[in-house]
Design a protein around this motif. Structure first.
Motif, short mmCIF file in Angstrom:
data_model
loop_
_atom_site.label_atom_id
_atom_site.label_comp_id
_atom_site.label_asym_id
_atom_site.label_seq_id
_atom_site.Cartn_x
_atom_site.Cartn_y
_atom_site.Cartn_z
N ASP A 165 0.82 -1.22 0.00
CA ASP A 165 0.00 0.00 0.00
C ASP A 165 0.85 1.27 0.00
N VAL A 166 2.17 1.09 0.05
CA VAL A 166 3.07 2.26 0.01
C VAL A 166 3.59 2.41 -1.42
N MET A 167 3.39 3.57 -2.01
CA MET A 167 3.97 3.85 -3.33
C MET A 167 5.18 4.76 -3.11
N ALA A 168 6.28 4.46 -3.80
CA ALA A 168 7.48 5.25 -3.56
C ALA A 168 8.34 5.32 -4.81
N MET A 169 9.23 6.26 -4.83
CA MET A 169 10.15 6.39 -5.95
C MET A 169 11.56 6.69 -5.42
N VAL A 170 12.53 5.92 -5.90
CA VAL A 170 13.92 6.17 -5.52
C VAL A 170 14.71 6.38 -6.81
N VAL A 179 18.51 8.67 -4.20
CA VAL A 179 17.59 9.73 -3.80
C VAL A 179 16.15 9.21 -3.61
N PRO A 180 15.82 8.74 -2.41
CA PRO A 180 14.42 8.39 -2.14
C PRO A 180 13.60 9.68 -2.08
N LEU A 181 12.53 9.75 -2.88
CA LEU A 181 11.77 11.00 -3.00
C LEU A 181 10.58 11.01 -2.06
N LYS A 182 10.68 11.82 -0.99
CA LYS A 182 9.53 11.81 -0.07
C LYS A 182 8.30 12.47 -0.70
N SER A 183 8.54 13.40 -1.62
CA SER A 183 7.40 14.08 -2.27
C SER A 183 6.62 13.12 -3.16
N HIS A 184 7.22 11.99 -3.54
CA HIS A 184 6.53 11.02 -4.40
C HIS A 184 6.25 9.73 -3.65
N THR A 185 6.17 9.82 -2.33
CA THR A 185 5.85 8.64 -1.54
C THR A 185 4.46 8.84 -0.94
N SER A 186 3.60 7.85 -1.13
CA SER A 186 2.23 8.00 -0.64
C SER A 186 1.69 6.67 -0.14
N ILE A 187 0.69 6.77 0.70
CA ILE A 187 0.04 5.58 1.25
C ILE A 187 -1.44 5.71 0.92
N GLY A 188 -1.90 4.82 0.02
CA GLY A 188 -3.30 4.91 -0.41
C GLY A 188 -3.63 6.31 -0.91
N GLY A 189 -2.69 6.95 -1.58
CA GLY A 189 -2.93 8.29 -2.13
C GLY A 189 -2.61 9.43 -1.17
N MET A 190 -2.39 9.10 0.12
CA MET A 190 -2.07 10.18 1.09
C MET A 190 -0.56 10.43 1.11
N PRO A 191 -0.13 11.67 0.98
CA PRO A 191 1.32 11.94 0.97
C PRO A 191 1.97 11.51 2.30
N LEU A 192 3.15 10.90 2.19
CA LEU A 192 3.85 10.42 3.39
C LEU A 192 4.05 11.52 4.44
N LEU A 195 1.61 11.79 7.15
CA LEU A 195 1.42 10.65 8.05
C LEU A 195 2.61 10.39 8.97
N MET A 196 3.73 11.06 8.67
CA MET A 196 4.93 10.76 9.45
C MET A 196 5.75 12.04 9.63
N PRO A 197 6.28 12.27 10.85
CA PRO A 197 7.10 13.47 11.02
C PRO A 197 8.37 13.41 10.19
N ASP A 198 8.87 14.58 9.85
CA ASP A 198 10.02 14.66 8.95
C ASP A 198 11.25 13.90 9.45
N ASP A 199 11.50 13.96 10.76
CA ASP A 199 12.71 13.29 11.26
C ASP A 199 12.61 11.77 11.10
N GLU A 200 11.39 11.24 11.21
CA GLU A 200 11.20 9.80 10.98
C GLU A 200 11.44 9.46 9.52
N ILE A 201 10.93 10.32 8.63
CA ILE A 201 11.13 10.08 7.19
C ILE A 201 12.62 10.09 6.86
N GLU A 202 13.33 11.06 7.45
CA GLU A 202 14.77 11.15 7.17
C GLU A 202 15.50 9.89 7.64
N LYS A 203 15.08 9.35 8.79
CA LYS A 203 15.71 8.12 9.29
C LYS A 203 15.48 6.98 8.30
N ILE A 204 14.27 6.92 7.75
CA ILE A 204 13.94 5.85 6.80
C ILE A 204 14.72 6.02 5.49
#
Ligand code: APR
Length: 309
Positions: A165-170, A179-192, A195-204
């Protein structure tokens, strides 16, 4: 029946064959320079064919003439990383290996789409292109599918949801600067980012960049093969079935995204001709800067390639 050949019957090659065989869409030839290795693995696969209901048309050999007229050839021949090694550390050894392999592909399977897996991926793809002399669209590097499946898994694990259910682009080179693109990562159409704080996204993002390295550290000898094998199978299937799927892969760029004459991970449409189209998506300033950095790392690798080939 379409024909797929996999060069290198090691961890990645044999795993790719396993996934391709399970999907039943092609005759398979597995080749390794080590006498008997590919034959042993192919025979073992055949013994399991009736248990897993796949077509028992798998040959293992050291004889390249058996790859004749393959529709797709996958190159996994080469040495893998050990702990402390960067993918670039493999360059000289693997260039020499894939040059020999590429000559055989050009000789026996001149119309094949070639999927390159051997690292350092984006530089090795260039060596394959030069040695085979194939059309630009016929040589593709496998990286984005793998990096994305890792990224999707890490996001899903954190959110406690199914990775599908996670769509992503690296994008970018298959290295630490990918370059994992957070702007192009979504869950069921909802932008990542919703749903997740920036520091968590950066860790991922950081964990994705080191996803392969994490496995190298555990294994000590060798690198990942299940997810790479499955990623190869997805690309092979897309070519054989002419699926025209939108995936990320390393393609030869001629001005797209502002880069020329290098292989770099970008979104492509993949089909029977290989790269059917390179898709250019909007990148914000930070993403473009990160992609520039990644492209610079690939360019450095190509400069090193130029000293040996
Ligand atoms: N022709 C055919 N096979 C070859 C050749 C050659 N000229 N040279 C080496 N090989 C074979 C080896 O004999 C070995 O069986 O390639 C295989 C490589 O398998 P592994 O050592 O298990 O390596 P693997 O983990 O599969 O990784 C292969 O893929 O992901 C990348 O970084 C990885 O570059 C590495 C490649």
């Amino acid at each position: 029946m379409k024909k797929v050949s996999v060069i290198g019957a090691g961890q990645v090659g044999a795993t790719a064959v396993y996934y391709i065989a399970e999907s039943n869409f092609a005759e398979i030839v597995l080749v390794d320079v080590v006498e008997g290795l590919a034959a042993a693995k192919a025979t073992d696969f055949l013994h399991s064919a009736q248990l897993r209901s796949y077509n028992p048309d798998i040959t293992g050999t050291s004889d390249y003439s058996l790859i004749k007229n393959s529709d797709v050839v996958v190159i996994t021949a080469g040495i893998p990383r050990r702990p402390g090694m960067d993918r670039m550390d493999l360059l000289k050894t693997n260039v020499a290996i894939v040059r020999g392999v590429s000559k055989e592909i050009a000789r026996y399977a001149p119309n094949a789409v070639v999927i390159v897996v051997t690292n350092p991926l984006d530089v090795i793809a260039m060596a394959v292109l030069r040695e085979t002399g194939f059309a630009l669209k016929k040589v593709i590097g496998m990286a984005g599918v793998l990096d994305e499946t890792r990224f999707r898994y890490f996001v899903a694990e954190k959110l406690g949801i199914w990775p599908g259910d996670v769509m992503a682009m690296v994008l970018g080179g298959h290295g630490n600067e990918m370059v994992p693109l957070k702007s192009h990562t979504s869950i069921g159409g909802m932008p990542l980012p919703d749903l997740m704080p920036d520091d968590e996204i950066e860790k991922i993002i950081d964990r994705t960049r080191n996803g392969g390295g994490e496995i190298v550290k555990y294994l000590k000898e060798g690198s990942a093969f299940y997810a790479p094998g499955a990623s190869v199978a997805k690309m092979v299937e897309a070519v054989i079935k002419d699926e025209k799927r939108l995936i990320s892969a390393s393609a030869y760029l001629r001005g797209e995204y502002g880069y020329d004459s290098i292989f770099l991970g970008v979104p492509i449409i993949i089909g029977k001709n290989g790269v059917e189209k390179i898709v250019e998506i909007y990148l914000d300033e930070n993403e473009k800067a990160a992609l520039d950095k990644s492209a610079d790392a690939v360019k450095k690798g190509v400069e090193e390639l130029n000293t040996v080939f």
